[in-house]
Scaffold this motif. Sequence first.
Motif, short mmCIF file in Angstrom:
data_model
loop_
_atom_site.label_atom_id
_atom_site.label_comp_id
_atom_site.label_asym_id
_atom_site.label_seq_id
_atom_site.Cartn_x
_atom_site.Cartn_y
_atom_site.Cartn_z
N PHE A 14 20.21 20.61 26.56
CA PHE A 14 20.57 19.30 26.03
C PHE A 14 20.80 18.31 27.17
N ARG A 15 21.53 18.72 28.19
CA ARG A 15 21.76 17.84 29.35
C ARG A 15 20.44 17.47 30.00
N GLN A 16 19.55 18.45 30.13
CA GLN A 16 18.25 18.18 30.75
C GLN A 16 17.41 17.23 29.89
N ALA A 17 17.49 17.39 28.57
CA ALA A 17 16.73 16.52 27.67
C ALA A 17 17.24 15.08 27.73
N VAL A 18 18.55 14.92 27.82
CA VAL A 18 19.13 13.58 27.96
C VAL A 18 18.65 12.95 29.26
N ARG A 19 18.68 13.71 30.33
CA ARG A 19 18.22 13.21 31.63
C ARG A 19 16.73 12.83 31.57
N ALA A 20 15.93 13.67 30.92
CA ALA A 20 14.49 13.40 30.80
C ALA A 20 14.23 12.12 29.99
N GLU A 21 15.02 11.92 28.95
CA GLU A 21 14.82 10.71 28.16
C GLU A 21 15.21 9.46 28.96
N ARG A 22 16.26 9.55 29.72
CA ARG A 22 16.65 8.42 30.56
C ARG A 22 15.56 8.10 31.58
N LEU A 23 14.95 9.13 32.16
CA LEU A 23 13.85 8.91 33.10
C LEU A 23 12.64 8.30 32.41
N ALA A 24 12.38 8.73 31.17
CA ALA A 24 11.27 8.16 30.41
C ALA A 24 11.51 6.67 30.14
N TYR A 25 12.76 6.31 29.89
CA TYR A 25 13.08 4.89 29.72
C TYR A 25 12.84 4.13 31.03
N GLY A 26 13.15 4.74 32.14
CA GLY A 26 12.89 4.10 33.43
C GLY A 26 11.40 3.84 33.64
#
Length: 147
Positions: free
Chosen positions: A113-125
């Motif tokens: 879950f932590r990794q998925a949140v981080r991945a989504e934030r990077l996708a927004y970037g």
Amino acid sequence: MAACAALTALTALATGCRNDTAPPWEYPELGATLRSLSHDLDEGCAETAPARCVDELDRLGVLAERAFAEVLDHKLLAGGYVAAMDDLAGARELRLAAAQEALARRDPHYLPFRQAVRAERLAYGRLLAELESLRTAPPPADGTEPV
């Protein structure tokens, strides 16, 4: 995090260091949406638990939808932007699935879950970078043709 900071710095330089006579193709309403999206990405869930980031990420989704509508209004759709939107949609799906798993396990710090949140934030970037390049690129024929 360093990539997000660098992206934010470049965005600030690109949008904040120009005079008031910006070319007409820089789409001020899209610029305002991008500034909101960038600010919320930087400020939202910066150092909080992943479970608390869900509302922030959903708020970013609303801003991304607004940006998409503005891109369509100005006929700015490009391959890189579509790819960034696809990456974001995939990251969101993974985050939602991981959130369900974390909830089922009753573990708000569940690593996927932590990794998925981080991945989504990077996708927004990445989406922000694509939107900024669309917004600042002159239209075909150096702006002499209607958009």
